[in-house]
Write a protein that holds these residues in place. Structure first.
Motif, PDB file in Angstrom:
ATOM      1  N   LYS A 758      38.059  30.659  27.330  1.00 19.39           N
ATOM      2  CA  LYS A 758      37.077  30.004  26.464  1.00 19.39           C
ATOM      3  C   LYS A 758      35.666  30.184  27.016  1.00 19.39           C
ATOM      4  O   LYS A 758      34.678  30.094  26.277  1.00 19.39           O
ATOM      5  CB  LYS A 758      37.401  28.509  26.345  1.00 19.39           C
ATOM      6  CG  LYS A 758      38.751  28.240  25.696  1.00 19.39           C
ATOM      7  CD  LYS A 758      39.047  26.747  25.658  1.00 19.39           C
ATOM      8  CE  LYS A 758      40.404  26.483  25.023  1.00 19.39           C
ATOM      9  NZ  LYS A 758      40.733  25.026  25.013  1.00 19.39           N
ATOM     10  N   GLU A 759      35.604  30.399  28.307  1.00 18.36           N
ATOM     11  CA  GLU A 759      34.305  30.539  28.968  1.00 18.36           C
ATOM     12  C   GLU A 759      34.509  31.393  30.222  1.00 18.36           C
ATOM     13  O   GLU A 759      35.525  31.285  30.900  1.00 18.36           O
ATOM     14  CB  GLU A 759      33.768  29.154  29.358  1.00 18.36           C
ATOM     15  CG  GLU A 759      32.454  29.201  30.121  1.00 18.36           C
ATOM     16  CD  GLU A 759      32.081  27.825  30.653  1.00 18.36           C
ATOM     17  OE1 GLU A 759      30.925  27.398  30.439  1.00 18.36           O
ATOM     18  OE2 GLU A 759      32.944  27.195  31.305  1.00 18.36           O
ATOM     19  N   VAL A 760      33.509  32.272  30.491  1.00 25.33           N
ATOM     20  CA  VAL A 760      33.574  33.112  31.689  1.00 25.33           C
ATOM     21  C   VAL A 760      32.259  32.996  32.445  1.00 25.33           C
ATOM     22  O   VAL A 760      31.169  33.133  31.864  1.00 25.33           O
ATOM     23  CB  VAL A 760      33.840  34.590  31.329  1.00 25.33           C
ATOM     24  CG1 VAL A 760      33.778  35.458  32.585  1.00 25.33           C
ATOM     25  CG2 VAL A 760      35.190  34.747  30.653  1.00 25.33           C
ATOM     26  N   LEU A 761      32.365  32.734  33.759  1.00 28.54           N
ATOM     27  CA  LEU A 761      31.199  32.646  34.621  1.00 28.54           C
ATOM     28  C   LEU A 761      31.288  33.742  35.686  1.00 28.54           C
ATOM     29  O   LEU A 761      32.345  33.931  36.307  1.00 28.54           O
ATOM     30  CB  LEU A 761      31.129  31.281  35.304  1.00 28.54           C
ATOM     31  CG  LEU A 761      31.113  30.044  34.413  1.00 28.54           C
ATOM     32  CD1 LEU A 761      31.184  28.789  35.269  1.00 28.54           C
ATOM     33  CD2 LEU A 761      29.874  30.034  33.534  1.00 28.54           C
ATOM     34  N   ILE A 762      30.200  34.456  35.890  1.00 26.63           N
ATOM     35  CA  ILE A 762      30.091  35.407  36.992  1.00 26.63           C
ATOM     36  C   ILE A 762      28.983  34.915  37.910  1.00 26.63           C
ATOM     37  O   ILE A 762      27.817  34.804  37.488  1.00 26.63           O
ATOM     38  CB  ILE A 762      29.798  36.833  36.496  1.00 26.63           C
ATOM     39  CG1 ILE A 762      30.947  37.336  35.605  1.00 26.63           C
ATOM     40  CG2 ILE A 762      29.589  37.787  37.673  1.00 26.63           C
ATOM     41  CD1 ILE A 762      30.738  38.739  35.059  1.00 26.63           C
ATOM     42  N   ASP A 763      29.354  34.606  39.135  1.00 30.25           N
ATOM     43  CA  ASP A 763      28.411  34.022  40.093  1.00 30.25           C
ATOM     44  C   ASP A 763      27.677  32.837  39.470  1.00 30.25           C
ATOM     45  O   ASP A 763      26.450  32.713  39.545  1.00 30.25           O
ATOM     46  CB  ASP A 763      27.426  35.086  40.597  1.00 30.25           C
ATOM     47  CG  ASP A 763      28.108  36.140  41.444  1.00 30.25           C
ATOM     48  OD1 ASP A 763      29.162  35.838  42.028  1.00 30.25           O
ATOM     49  OD2 ASP A 763      27.595  37.274  41.509  1.00 30.25           O
ATOM     50  N   GLU A 768      29.054  37.098  28.493  1.00 29.56           N
ATOM     51  CA  GLU A 768      29.837  37.432  27.308  1.00 29.56           C
ATOM     52  C   GLU A 768      31.146  38.096  27.721  1.00 29.56           C
ATOM     53  O   GLU A 768      31.242  38.714  28.779  1.00 29.56           O
ATOM     54  CB  GLU A 768      29.036  38.372  26.395  1.00 29.56           C
ATOM     55  CG  GLU A 768      27.804  37.736  25.792  1.00 29.56           C
ATOM     56  CD  GLU A 768      27.079  38.693  24.845  1.00 29.56           C
ATOM     57  OE1 GLU A 768      27.511  39.878  24.774  1.00 29.56           O
ATOM     58  OE2 GLU A 768      26.132  38.269  24.185  1.00 29.56           O
ATOM     59  N   PHE A 769      32.120  37.941  26.877  1.00 25.55           N
ATOM     60  CA  PHE A 769      33.425  38.567  27.104  1.00 25.55           C
ATOM     61  C   PHE A 769      34.073  38.793  25.745  1.00 25.55           C
ATOM     62  O   PHE A 769      33.563  38.344  24.708  1.00 25.55           O
ATOM     63  CB  PHE A 769      34.303  37.676  27.989  1.00 25.55           C
ATOM     64  CG  PHE A 769      34.604  36.328  27.396  1.00 25.55           C
ATOM     65  CD1 PHE A 769      35.769  36.103  26.675  1.00 25.55           C
ATOM     66  CD2 PHE A 769      33.705  35.263  27.543  1.00 25.55           C
ATOM     67  CE1 PHE A 769      36.045  34.869  26.119  1.00 25.55           C
ATOM     68  CE2 PHE A 769      33.972  34.014  26.990  1.00 25.55           C
ATOM     69  CZ  PHE A 769      35.137  33.809  26.269  1.00 25.55           C
ATOM     70  N   SER A 770      35.200  39.482  25.751  1.00 24.53           N
ATOM     71  CA  SER A 770      35.925  39.699  24.499  1.00 24.53           C
ATOM     72  C   SER A 770      37.390  39.356  24.699  1.00 24.53           C
ATOM     73  O   SER A 770      37.908  39.379  25.825  1.00 24.53           O
ATOM     74  CB  SER A 770      35.774  41.149  24.022  1.00 24.53           C
ATOM     75  OG  SER A 770      36.277  42.045  24.990  1.00 24.53           O
ATOM     76  N   VAL A 771      38.051  39.026  23.614  1.00 25.83           N
ATOM     77  CA  VAL A 771      39.483  38.756  23.626  1.00 25.83           C
ATOM     78  C   VAL A 771      40.146  39.700  22.640  1.00 25.83           C
ATOM     79  O   VAL A 771      39.756  39.762  21.469  1.00 25.83           O
ATOM     80  CB  VAL A 771      39.796  37.289  23.271  1.00 25.83           C
ATOM     81  CG1 VAL A 771      41.309  37.077  23.193  1.00 25.83           C
ATOM     82  CG2 VAL A 771      39.179  36.353  24.300  1.00 25.83           C
ATOM     83  N   ILE A 777      38.798  40.417  28.249  1.00 23.74           N
ATOM     84  CA  ILE A 777      38.190  41.615  28.823  1.00 23.74           C
ATOM     85  C   ILE A 777      36.750  41.298  29.202  1.00 23.74           C
ATOM     86  O   ILE A 777      35.968  40.792  28.380  1.00 23.74           O
ATOM     87  CB  ILE A 777      38.235  42.792  27.828  1.00 23.74           C
ATOM     88  CG1 ILE A 777      39.690  43.065  27.413  1.00 23.74           C
ATOM     89  CG2 ILE A 777      37.602  44.036  28.437  1.00 23.74           C
ATOM     90  CD1 ILE A 777      39.833  44.040  26.269  1.00 23.74           C
ATOM     91  N   ILE A 778      36.411  41.611  30.457  1.00 25.08           N
ATOM     92  CA  ILE A 778      35.078  41.308  30.978  1.00 25.08           C
ATOM     93  C   ILE A 778      34.464  42.581  31.537  1.00 25.08           C
ATOM     94  O   ILE A 778      35.124  43.335  32.269  1.00 25.08           O
ATOM     95  CB  ILE A 778      35.151  40.255  32.101  1.00 25.08           C
ATOM     96  CG1 ILE A 778      35.892  39.004  31.631  1.00 25.08           C
ATOM     97  CG2 ILE A 778      33.769  39.895  32.619  1.00 25.08           C
ATOM     98  CD1 ILE A 778      36.216  38.039  32.745  1.00 25.08           C
ATOM     99  N   VAL A 788      34.895  33.219  37.276  1.00 27.42           N
ATOM    100  CA  VAL A 788      35.682  32.034  36.930  1.00 27.42           C
ATOM    101  C   VAL A 788      35.936  32.068  35.433  1.00 27.42           C
ATOM    102  O   VAL A 788      35.005  32.215  34.629  1.00 27.42           O
ATOM    103  CB  VAL A 788      34.964  30.730  37.311  1.00 27.42           C
ATOM    104  CG1 VAL A 788      35.801  29.525  36.892  1.00 27.42           C
ATOM    105  CG2 VAL A 788      34.690  30.691  38.810  1.00 27.42           C
ATOM    106  N   LEU A 789      37.211  31.947  35.048  1.00 21.85           N
ATOM    107  CA  LEU A 789      37.594  31.912  33.644  1.00 21.85           C
ATOM    108  C   LEU A 789      38.150  30.531  33.321  1.00 21.85           C
ATOM    109  O   LEU A 789      39.086  30.067  33.980  1.00 21.85           O
ATOM    110  CB  LEU A 789      38.657  32.972  33.331  1.00 21.85           C
ATOM    111  CG  LEU A 789      38.243  34.439  33.443  1.00 21.85           C
ATOM    112  CD1 LEU A 789      38.405  34.943  34.879  1.00 21.85           C
ATOM    113  CD2 LEU A 789      39.067  35.320  32.506  1.00 21.85           C
TER     114      LEU A 789
END
Length: 790
Positions: A758-763, A768-771, A777-778, A788-789
């Protein structure tokens, strides 16, 4: 033979035991798990072709002389030596794990009805009882399993079989009854009650291993001559046994990356226009390929280290042209040197006495492809150096590797007699002692010559070998046939080669002899895509079996699995890098990773690629489904459908002709390459990471270097550590733990299978990401980061 024990003495890590019949035996502590038993009944000198630069580990051990035996103890093992040099070995809990057989040898009596002569008329031959100069029988138990022995026909578990080690060129179809083929690997692994040990019988003479075929009460290893010289290697895991064996004989070195790509061969691609045509078709049809092999027809009348300038007018230009399009050329070299005055190789060898001789000192000749031929004496260091220097001839043309064939050695005018003489650096020895090591020594010379000339990791492929050849060469299983039986048999054969230290091995995809079919070729490429050496090869008299030789459906299936191979190259390369340390193979019997699961002990038609990928190919004509066993202890994910399945069960998997059942172990992190036509076509800037979440935290190491030379030995490589933590959120960390190579990935495409975020954090920054189809997919633009997903 030995008599009673008179006494013993300790010298460093050796215990020397004297017997009443004037025989001295030596028990050497290599380390706490590896023990060498040596008795000089042939020669006093202990000299090994397989073991080089052995380093014994300083080990604490005790020796006691008790009532009727000598007791040797390490931290791991207890060895009891009795009269007649009978040996029993216990683990450190006092459990007997390997015992010498004390009773008389008692072969199973076969009813001949007194009429052997009648059976002989039709070609039936009795199995004759053989006597040996070296004979070591061990007690058989009902719950024992046997693996290893290198390249042997039959099933994965060798219990009940008898095998002979005498390297043999036999082009007839090999069946389960064949007791000898091209290679001598006198090493096996015994598994009993989840506890394993190995025995390496370091004897180059003709040897036999009987695993209860002669008598169900014992198994034995034996030789017609030579010394008693064997190593007991304790596990208790099979992985530790392999590590111990390869500690002695060497591990498979990291190969050049391109050599793990697809290789195309046949007897024979000629003239040069034919080679260009084959290469062009691979590129036109978008089927990745790195290598084309040239069989014996490229040579000038089969003279080794020459070219037929009618068929190949300008070899240097041809090889250069093909190299510009990503193809490497491998040329075959046989040991048989044509008898031909004025031919440089023959003249030099004859002048310097480099060829084997008969008992009268006259250069021995036999008939091979060139006609009358002589045989280099590879037991001699000077001869090996000469042969190594001759590799420059082919390297100067631009050849990328050498294929050693016919090096059992094969000969057409009867086998080389046992009393042919070799000059082993001043010691004159008979062919019967050198024969099984001949191909091994040829490969060693070839490897050292290519390394000296190119300073790249040599690519050598050999048909014949001995234990330790894995240090110098890849191997293939020789002249197989285009039959379903040989496809089925190739899987346990390759798994046992891997269990025997020969990680870089393969078989002729599609089969060498006979005519393949489109169904057989389609199923065979599904196996070949996961074997270390991935080469399609066929004979001069067979139909074409290139990927496009049949119809569009067959070509599409072939392309699908060759592309899958290239996609998995970074994972395969990682397994090879790890195996350089551990000795573990790429293609693994299920029991290697699941020794605690007895269901895996006799599975012949499934295998693991590394520890994370399970392959269950279809190996029977007309089958469109098969039963698959998923080992217990973890979940398994169907590679094609992403279905999650529990381990410890048999399932039925639908497998139409284009589908090979593949399963990924939960918690796996599989690096992938993008679509490429050959290794080095383009820089891989973005690494795809295929992630399969599990119930436990997992980590994985990915290795990166230039893929060609030995700079990595000096620290010029990168290590990426991927950590996956299953908490309330899914955390995925990427860190570089070693940065000695000056090229780094610019980013990653990460696929989290069976996870919808539902949410993706990088550092800590939302991105944005896709399903897609239930997978997240990131795209990551950092070299190191924390993801963190939620």
């Amino acid at each position: 033979m030995f008599g009673r024990i008179l006494g013993y003495e300790i010298l460093d890590n050796k215990v020397k035991i004297n017997f009443s019949n004037n025989i001295e035996a030596k028990v050497e502590i290599i380390n706490s798990e590896i023990i060498n038993f040596f008795v000089p009944i042939f020669k006093k000198e202990q000299k090994s072709k397989a073991i080089e630069n052995l380093k014994c580990v300083e080990t604490k051990f005790t020796v006691e002389s008790l009532d009727n035996f000598i007791n040797i103890k390490t931290n791991t093992l207890e060895i009891k030596i009795y009269d007649e040099f009978k040996v029993d070995i216990y683990n450190n809990q006092g459990k007997l794990i390997c015992a010498d057989y004390r009773e008389e040898r008692n072969p199973y009596v076969k009813n001949t009805a007194g009429r052997i002569d009648i059976a002989l008329q039709e070609g039936h031959k009795p199995n004759e009882h053989q006597e040996y100069k070296v004979f070591i029988p061990k007690c058989m138990e009902d719950n024992m399993y046997f693996y290893g022995f290198g390249e042997k026909t039959g099933h994965l578990n060798k219990k009940g079989y008898h095998y002979k080690n005498w390297n043999t060129d036999d082009p007839s179809p090999h069946g389960e009854t064949y007791d000898k083929l091209y290679k001598t690997i006198p090493f096996f692994i015994t598994l009993k009650e989840e506890e394993s040990f190995g025995i390496f019988f370091d004897n180059t003479f003709e040897s036999d291993f009987d695993l209860g075929k002669e008598n169900a009460n014992y198994y034995y290893f034996a030789a017609v001559d030579g010394n008693i010289d064997y190593y007991f290697i304790y596990g208790p895991t099979i992985k530790k046994v392999i590590k111990g064996y390869t500690y002695l004989t060497g591990t498979t070195p990291l190969p050049q990356l391109w050599s793990l790509g697809y290789q195309q061969s046949r007897w024979a691609y000629c003239p040069d226009t034919n080679v260009y045509e084959i290469a062009n078709k691979f590129r036109e049809k978008d089927i990745p390929c790195d290598t084309i092999h040239l069989d014996i027809e490229y040579m000038d009348d089969f003279r080794v280290f020459t070219w037929d300038k009618e068929k190949f007018k300008n070899p240097t230009k041809m090889i250069s042209d093909l190299k510009n399009d990503g193809f490497k050329i491998i040329t075959i070299i046989d040991p048989g040197v044509k008898v031909d005055k004025g031919y440089k190789i023959y003249d030099e060898g004859l002048k310097n006495g480099y060829f084997a001789t008969d008992k009268n000192g006259i250069t021995y000749t036999n008939w091979v492809w060139p006609g009358h031929s002589v045989f280099p004496d590879f037991s001699n260091t000077e001869v090996r150096n000469w042969w190594a220097n001759n590799q420059k001839i082919m390297m100067d043309y631009g050849v990328s590797g050498i294929w050693n064939d016919m090096n059992e050695p094969a000969s057409f005018n009867g086998p080389l007699p046992n009393d042919i003489k070799f000059n082993e650096d001043g010691n004159i020895v008979d062919h019967k002692e050198i024969h099984n090591a001949y191909g091994h020594l040829m490969s060693k010379a070839t490897y050292e010559g290519i390394k000296k000339e190119t300073n790249k990791r040599p690519f050598v492929i050999t048909r014949a070998c001995y234990s330790g050849t894995q240090k110098y060469s890849t191997v293939w299983t020789g002249d197989n046939q285009s039959t379903w039986e040989h496809l089925r048999m190739s899987i346990p054969m390759l798994m046992n080669l891997g269990l025997s230290g020969l990680s870089f091995c393969g078989t002729d995809v599609g089969g060498f002899g006979f005519d393949t079919t489109k169904e057989l070729l389609s199923r065979w490429v599904q196996v070949g895509a996961f074997t270390a050496l991935f080469r399609n090869h066929t004979s001069i008299y067979t139909r074409d079996q290139e990927p496009w030789a049949f119809d569009k459906d067959t070509e599409d299936i072939y392309r699908k699995y060759v592309k899958l191979r290239y996609k998995l190259l970074p994972y395969i390369y990682d397994v090879f890098k790890s195996g350089e340390v551990t000795g573990l193979p790429l293609m693994r019997a299920l029991l290697l990773e699941h020794q605690d699961d007895e269901e895996t002990y006799e599975i012949n038609d499934q295998f693991l690629v590394g520890e994370n990928i399970l392959v269950a190919p279809v190996v029977e004509q007309g089958k469109k489904a098969r039963m698959v066993y998923l080992p217990r202890g973890s979940k398994w994910i169907d590679y094609w459908t992403k279905e999650i399945l529990e381990g410890g069960q048999y399932i039925i998997k639908s497998a139409p002709l284009d589908t090979c059942p593949i399963y990924i172990k939960e918690g796996s992190i599989i690096p992938n390459y993008p679509d490429i036509k050959y290794v080095g076509e383009k820089d891989i800037d973005i690494l795809t990471i295929d992630v399969y979440r599990g119930d436990k935290d997992t980590s994985s190491i990915h290795y990166q270097d230039n893929g060609e030379d030995f700079d990595y030995k000096d620290g010029k490589y990168n290590l990426y550590k991927f950590d996956m933590n299953n908490k309330e959120s899914l955390e995925f960390d990427i860190n570089i733990t070693h940065n000695g190579y000056n090229k780094f990935y610019k980013g990653y495409e990460i696929i989290f299978n069976n996870f919808v975020a539902k949410e993706v954090l990088i550092d800590e920054k939302e991105v944005e990401f896709s399903v897609l189809s239930g997978n997240t997919i990131i795209n990551v633009n950092e070299t190191e980061c924390k993801i963190v997903l939620n």
